[in-house]
Every structure is written in structure tokens, then in C-alpha cells.
Design an enzyme around this catalytic site. Structure first.
Site: not given
Ligand SMILES: C[S@@+](CC[C@H](N)C(=O)[O-])C[C@H]1O[C@@H](n2cnc3c(N)ncnc32)[C@H](O)[C@@H]1O
Length: 238
Positions: A85, A87, A113, A129, A153, A193
Site C-alpha cells: 500500500g 503507492w 491485489d 486478480d 507496480d 513498471k
Molecule cells: C511490488 S508489489 C506492489 C507494491 C506497491 N506498489 C506498494 O507501494 O506497496 C507487486 C504486487 O503485485 C501484485 N500482483 C501481481 N500479479 C497480480 C495480479 N494478476 N492481479 C493483482 N495483483 C497482482 C502482487 O500480489 C504484489 O502485491
């Protein structure tokens, strides 16, 4: 009480320059020791803790938005892959999601997420998802219409194989772009990203057809040894 993040870039206040060395412990792999040492000596990790952010990633969106200015009061934002969280915490004051800036428009933030996200005032959070059938329709329903900003991200889980990981994140990013085409308002912005390298050209080509401006930016808080960068596509053609 936990500190309330301001969402502002306070550029390095209180950064620590002492180097912490981590001893290799029995049972800890060398890669984990290196990760721990990097975390302990990372000024952005220290800053995130001091300023109450859920992670160092918060500084990336702060720096990206300081340059491109899309998190404006009144903006309707979708954060794909928003856990834990950081962002979201930056977006809340910037879009005025809590209506604290009188006379300014009040924004809306929707975070989704795969994982459960700790509640955050000013954000509507859903465990979903984004690639699920009908996810785009659900998002528009929750948002009450289309979005001004879709930001991602997201990272695919690492296989440890560089080329495979690169292809995985690029296809995740391409899927996020198609998702954005479905939920963005004309004139909207897509931020994601990406990893520099082979497969990124196709995505850039696609974005250039759909947006009036496509920029690539590596914010200072993005680790220099990482090939990640961010694509900022603005002026969605609809
Ligand atoms: C690097 S983290 C994000 C960090 C976030 N921007 C922050 O500031 O806290 C990446 C996130 O993408 C989520 N993610 C990956 N594939 C996903 C999908 N298909 N649908 C939803 N979330 C997804 C992962 O569960 C993970 O929590």
C-alpha cells in the site's frame, strides 16, 4: 500512533550513512544475507519507516508523479497490485481522497491485489486478480465510471531465470495495458513498471498507438542494479 504519511517528497531528510554489516549466519543463504544487508543500508527503507510508509516503493511513485503530475486533486485512480500500500499512501493526499484540501476536488482511489491489503482511509480495496474474466467491468462498477489514472507496480513471482522473469513481467505489463484501455477515460494516464531489455519494444509500440505521449523514467529511488524502469503514457486516445 502510526505516523501519517504526507505524500510529499521530503528529499532525504534524516538519511543514515552508517553501513551496517550482516554476518552470514548458519542456515541463512548468501543471497538472503546480501538482501538483508542491502535493506539495512538502504536510505529509502529508513525513510519509509521514519515517514510511516508501508514500503520504499512509495518514493518511486512520489518521484514519478513529481515529474509527470497525474495524481491531481479529483483524479480517479486504479492501483493494480497495490499491496502492501505504499503507492496508495502517496496517492491519498495528492488526489485529495479524504477531502482535506478545502476548495479542491475530491479524488477516488481503488486498489486491487491478489493479496489482502490492510485497510487505508480514502481507498476502496479489493482482493482480485486483474486478469480474471470481468475484472475490468467490476472495477468500473466500484469506481462508478472510468478512471483518470491506471498505475501498476506489479511484479510476477521470480523464477530465478533472467529471461523468463523478463518475459513474465512484460506479459503482465501488456495485460495491464489492455486492462487500462478498457477502464481509462479519454485523456487518461497509464503508469507501469517494466524491465529494460528484449521484449519491451512491442509494449512501447502499442502504447504509442493508444496515447499521445509515452515516456520512460527510472526514478532515483529505483535501485541502480535493477533493470526496472517506469513507462508513463499520457493522453489516452480512447
Ligand atoms: C511490488 S508489489 C506492489 C507494491 C506497491 N506498489 C506498494 O507501494 O506497496 C507487486 C504486487 O503485485 C501484485 N500482483 C501481481 N500479479 C497480480 C495480479 N494478476 N492481479 C493483482 N495483483 C497482482 C502482487 O500480489 C504484489 O502485491
Amino acid at each position: 500512533m502510526a505516523k501519517k504519511p504526507s505524500g510529499k517528497n521530503t528529499s532525504g531528510r534524516g538519511l543514515r550513512d552508517l553501513t551496517v554489516k550482516v554476518k552470514t549466519a548458519r542456515g541463512r543463504r548468501l543471497s538472503s544475507t546480501r538482501w538483508l544487508q542491502r535493506q539495512l543500508n538502504d536510505p529509502y527503507v529508513t525513510r519509509a519507516k521514519a515517514e510511516g510508509y508501508r514500503g520504499r516503493a512509495a518514493f518511486k511513485i512520489m518521484e514519478i508523479d513529481d515529474k509527470y503530475r497525474f495524481l491531481v486533486p479529483g483524479a480517479r485512480v486504479v492501483d493494480l497490485g497495490c499491496a502492501p500500500g505504499g503507492w496508495l499512501q502517496v496517492a491519498v493526499p495528492r488526489v485529495n481522497a479524504l477531502g482535506e484540501k478545502s476548495g479542491k476536488k475530491v479524488g477516488t482511489i481503488l486498489g486491487i491485489d491478489l493479496q489482502e491489503v490492510e485497510p487505508l482511509a480514502g481507498c476502496d480495496l479489493h482482493q482480485l486478480d486483474f486478469m480474471d474474466e470481468g475484472a475490468d467491468e467490476k472495477v468500473k462498477e466500484w469506481l462508478g465510471g472510468k478512471a483518470d489514472v491506471v498505475m501498476s507496480d506489479m511484479a510476477a513471482s521470480s523464477s530465478g531465470h533472467k529471461q523468463t522473469d523478463h518475459l513474465r513481467i512484460m506479459s503482465l505489463c501488456e495485460a495491464a495495458a489492455y486492462f487500462a484501455f478498457d477502464v481509462l477515460e479519454e485523456g487518461g494516464t497509464f503508469v507501469a513498471k517494466v524491465l529494460a531489455g528484449g521484449a519491451e519494444g512491442e509494449l512501447q509500440k502499442l502504447l504509442k498507438q493508444k496515447f499521445t505521449k509515452v515516456a520512460n523514467y527510472k526514478p532515483p529511488s529505483s535501485r541502480s542494479d535493477s533493470s526496472e524502469k517506469f513507462v508513463v503514457a499520457s493522453g489516452f486516445r480512447g
